[in-house]
Design a protein around this motif. Structure first.
Motif, PDB file in Angstrom:
ATOM      1  N   ALA A  96       0.833  -1.205   0.000  1.00  0.00           N
ATOM      2  CA  ALA A  96       0.000   0.000   0.000  1.00  0.00           C
ATOM      3  C   ALA A  96       0.865   1.252   0.000  1.00  0.00           C
ATOM      4  N   GLU A  97       1.932   1.226   0.786  1.00  0.00           N
ATOM      5  CA  GLU A  97       2.819   2.382   0.879  1.00  0.00           C
ATOM      6  C   GLU A  97       3.496   2.668  -0.463  1.00  0.00           C
ATOM      7  N   HIS A  98       3.761   1.625  -1.244  1.00  0.00           N
ATOM      8  CA  HIS A  98       4.432   1.795  -2.529  1.00  0.00           C
ATOM      9  C   HIS A  98       3.452   1.878  -3.702  1.00  0.00           C
ATOM     10  N   GLY A  99       2.151   1.894  -3.401  1.00  0.00           N
ATOM     11  CA  GLY A  99       1.151   2.060  -4.452  1.00  0.00           C
ATOM     12  C   GLY A  99       0.907   0.838  -5.298  1.00  0.00           C
ATOM     13  N   ASP A 100       1.199  -0.353  -4.778  1.00  0.00           N
ATOM     14  CA  ASP A 100       1.006  -1.575  -5.553  1.00  0.00           C
ATOM     15  C   ASP A 100      -0.412  -2.128  -5.449  1.00  0.00           C
ATOM     16  N   VAL A 101      -1.212  -1.604  -4.532  1.00  0.00           N
ATOM     17  CA  VAL A 101      -2.628  -1.932  -4.426  1.00  0.00           C
ATOM     18  C   VAL A 101      -3.388  -0.611  -4.312  1.00  0.00           C
ATOM     19  N   ASP A 102      -4.711  -0.689  -4.376  1.00  0.00           N
ATOM     20  CA  ASP A 102      -5.538   0.516  -4.281  1.00  0.00           C
ATOM     21  C   ASP A 102      -6.212   0.664  -2.928  1.00  0.00           C
ATOM     22  N   VAL A 103      -6.535  -0.469  -2.291  1.00  0.00           N
ATOM     23  CA  VAL A 103      -7.338  -0.439  -1.064  1.00  0.00           C
ATOM     24  C   VAL A 103      -6.851  -1.503  -0.098  1.00  0.00           C
ATOM     25  N   VAL A 104      -6.837  -1.166   1.194  1.00  0.00           N
ATOM     26  CA  VAL A 104      -6.595  -2.131   2.270  1.00  0.00           C
ATOM     27  C   VAL A 104      -7.825  -2.116   3.164  1.00  0.00           C
ATOM     28  N   THR A 105      -8.339  -3.287   3.468  1.00  0.00           N
ATOM     29  CA  THR A 105      -9.567  -3.365   4.237  1.00  0.00           C
ATOM     30  C   THR A 105      -9.437  -4.417   5.325  1.00  0.00           C
ATOM     31  N   THR A 106      -9.885  -4.088   6.514  1.00  0.00           N
ATOM     32  CA  THR A 106     -10.022  -2.789   7.172  1.00  0.00           C
ATOM     33  C   THR A 106      -8.918  -2.690   8.211  1.00  0.00           C
ATOM     34  N   LEU A 107      -8.625  -1.479   8.699  1.00  0.00           N
ATOM     35  CA  LEU A 107      -7.527  -1.306   9.642  1.00  0.00           C
ATOM     36  C   LEU A 107      -7.729  -0.024  10.432  1.00  0.00           C
ATOM     37  N   LYS A 108      -6.895   0.138  11.478  1.00  0.00           N
ATOM     38  CA  LYS A 108      -6.973   1.320  12.321  1.00  0.00           C
ATOM     39  C   LYS A 108      -6.379   2.530  11.592  1.00  0.00           C
ATOM     40  N   ASP A 109      -7.000   3.676  11.790  1.00  0.00           N
ATOM     41  CA  ASP A 109      -6.519   4.947  11.253  1.00  0.00           C
ATOM     42  C   ASP A 109      -5.475   5.507  12.217  1.00  0.00           C
ATOM     43  N   THR A 110      -4.210   5.555  11.778  1.00  0.00           N
ATOM     44  CA  THR A 110      -3.126   6.089  12.603  1.00  0.00           C
ATOM     45  C   THR A 110      -2.336   7.117  11.796  1.00  0.00           C
ATOM     46  N   PRO A 111      -1.607   8.036  12.471  1.00  0.00           N
ATOM     47  CA  PRO A 111      -0.797   9.020  11.737  1.00  0.00           C
ATOM     48  C   PRO A 111       0.211   8.369  10.805  1.00  0.00           C
ATOM     49  N   GLU A 112       0.802   7.277  11.243  1.00  0.00           N
ATOM     50  CA  GLU A 112       1.783   6.560  10.428  1.00  0.00           C
ATOM     51  C   GLU A 112       1.159   6.080   9.121  1.00  0.00           C
ATOM     52  N   ARG A 113      -0.037   5.527   9.198  1.00  0.00           N
ATOM     53  CA  ARG A 113      -0.700   5.002   8.011  1.00  0.00           C
ATOM     54  C   ARG A 113      -1.331   6.119   7.179  1.00  0.00           C
ATOM     55  N   ARG A 114      -1.689   7.217   7.837  1.00  0.00           N
ATOM     56  CA  ARG A 114      -2.314   8.335   7.135  1.00  0.00           C
ATOM     57  C   ARG A 114      -1.356   8.955   6.121  1.00  0.00           C
ATOM     58  N   ALA A 115      -0.066   8.688   6.261  1.00  0.00           N
ATOM     59  CA  ALA A 115       0.913   9.224   5.320  1.00  0.00           C
ATOM     60  C   ALA A 115       0.715   8.640   3.925  1.00  0.00           C
ATOM     61  N   PHE A 116       0.167   7.421   3.835  1.00  0.00           N
ATOM     62  CA  PHE A 116      -0.019   6.815   2.517  1.00  0.00           C
ATOM     63  C   PHE A 116      -1.429   6.288   2.277  1.00  0.00           C
ATOM     64  N   LEU A 117      -2.321   6.441   3.266  1.00  0.00           N
ATOM     65  CA  LEU A 117      -3.705   6.000   3.106  1.00  0.00           C
ATOM     66  C   LEU A 117      -4.676   7.122   3.449  1.00  0.00           C
ATOM     67  N   GLU A 118      -5.781   7.174   2.728  1.00  0.00           N
ATOM     68  CA  GLU A 118      -6.909   8.022   3.116  1.00  0.00           C
ATOM     69  C   GLU A 118      -8.024   7.103   3.565  1.00  0.00           C
ATOM     70  N   PHE A 119      -8.585   7.372   4.747  1.00  0.00           N
ATOM     71  CA  PHE A 119      -9.532   6.445   5.359  1.00  0.00           C
ATOM     72  C   PHE A 119     -10.983   6.869   5.149  1.00  0.00           C
ATOM     73  N   THR A 120     -11.834   5.864   5.024  1.00  0.00           N
ATOM     74  CA  THR A 120     -13.272   6.108   5.038  1.00  0.00           C
ATOM     75  C   THR A 120     -13.709   6.382   6.472  1.00  0.00           C
TER      76      THR A 120
END
Length: 276
Positions: A96-120
Motif C-alpha cells: 500500500a505504501e508503494h502504491g502496488d494496491v488501491d485499497v486495504v480493508t479494514t484497519l486502524k486509522d493512525t498518523p503513520e498510516r495516514r501518510a499513505f492512506l486516506e480512510f473512510t
C-alpha cells in the motif's frame, strides 16, 4: 469558394470562435486532463491474511467480513474489483505504501498510516482487548495494570495513536507473527497477556480450541473503529466520498453487523488457516 465565403461570413458574425481562442483551448487540454487525473477502472484490494473473522486467506482467496463489505461497496458503485493475496500483514502495508494496491480493508486509522492512506468513515467496531489465561492472577483495572508484565501483540498491528504511544512508552511487549502464536505463548507461560482485536482474538481461540481457557478482560485497551484505507497515490482514492455514502446506508440497514455475525459463524464452522 462559396463554402469558404460562408465560413468567413460566420466567423465575422461571431458564430465561430476566433483562431486565438481555438489555440488557447487546445493548449489547455493537456492541463485539464492532468487535473482530472486517471480514472479508477479497477480496485485492487488486499488485507491481513490472518485476522478472522474480519479478513483471512482460506488457501484460495481473501475472505471475511471486511472483504465482503468492501467488495459490496465497489459492486454497488459499479466499479470492478480484484482481491490480491500478498502474504503477511507487513507486506500488505508495504504494498500500500508503494502504491502496488488501491485499497486495504479494514484497519486502524493512525498518523503513520495516514501518510499513505486516506480512510473512510469507521466501518467496524473492533475493540482492542487484553487476553489472559483464565486462572492468571491479575487484578486488571485497565491498561495501567499491564505495566511491569510481559505481553505480546501481532507484528504490524496498530491500535490508534494514543494507545500505540502508551504501549510503546510504558509496556514491555513482544511482536509476534499472528494471534495463534501469541495464544500458544500465553498458554506456555512465556508471556502474561496478549493484545489483539476482540473479534480476531475470539476467532483464534475457536481455531486453537482454547475457548474458556483464555478470556478477554474489560475495560478494553482501545475502542476505535476500523476503516477502509484508500492508497493516496491511487486514482481510486476519488471514490472515498461515494464509498462513505454506501457504508452509511449499509450500517443504517444493519447490513454490516449481519456480515460480521455471518463471517464469525463461517469461521466457527471451519476454523482453519493454510499452513505457512
Amino acid at each position: 469558394m462559396l463554402l469558404q465565403a460562408g465560413h468567413t461570413d460566420d466567423a465575422r458574425r461571431g458564430r465561430w470562435p476566433s483562431r486565438a481562442l481555438v489555440c488557447a483551448l487546445l493548449a489547455a487540454m493537456p492541463i485539464l486532463a492532468a487535473a482530472a487525473g486517471p480514472a479508477c477502472r479497477k480496485v485492487v484490494i488486499s488485507a491481513d491474511p490472518k485476522y478472522p473473522p474480519l479478513h483471512w486467506y482460506d488457501g484460495t482467496t481473501l475472505t471475511g467480513a471486511s472483504v465482503e463489505i468492501a467488495t459490496r461497496v465497489f459492486t454497488r458503485l459499479g466499479v470492478r474489483w480484484e482481491l490480491q493475496y500478498l502474504g503477511p500483514w507487513p507486506r500488505v502495508l508495504s504494498a500500500a505504501e508503494h502504491g502496488d494496491v488501491d485499497v486495504v480493508t479494514t484497519l486502524k486509522d493512525t498518523p503513520e498510516r495516514r501518510a499513505f492512506l486516506e480512510f473512510t468513515q469507521p466501518v467496524l467496531n473492533n475493540p482492542i482487548a487484553v487476553f489472559v489465561k483464565v486462572d492468571y492472577p491479575i487484578n486488571y483495572f485497565g491498561r495501567d495494570s499491564l505495566i511491569g508484565r510481559k505481553g505480546g501483540l501481532t507484528r504490524g498491528n496498530r491500535f490508534g495513536e494514543e494507545a500505540d504511544r502508551f504501549i510503546r512508552e510504558r509496556l514491555d511487549v513482544e511482536e509476534l507473527n499472528d494471534p495463534l502464536t501469541g495464544f500458544r505463548m500465553l498458554m506456555a507461560g512465556r508471556i502474561d497477556y496478549f493484545m489483539t482485536g476482540l473479534h480476531a482474538g475470539r476467532a483464534t481461540l475457536i481455531e486453537a480450541g482454547l475457548e474458556g481457557r483464555i478470556v478477554a478482560l474489560a475495560p478494553y485497551v482501545a475502542e476505535t473503529g476500523n476503516a477502509i484505507g484508500f492508497v493516496r497515490h491511487s486514482p481510486c482514492r476519488a471514490l472515498v466520498p461515494a464509498a462513505n455514502r454506501v457504508l452509511s446506508e449499509m450500517a443504517a440497514r444493519g447490513e454490516i453487523k449481519q456480515i460480521v455475525d455471518r463471517n464469525l459463524e463461517r469461521w466457527r464452522q471451519n476454523p482453519a488457516l493454510p499452513e505457512g
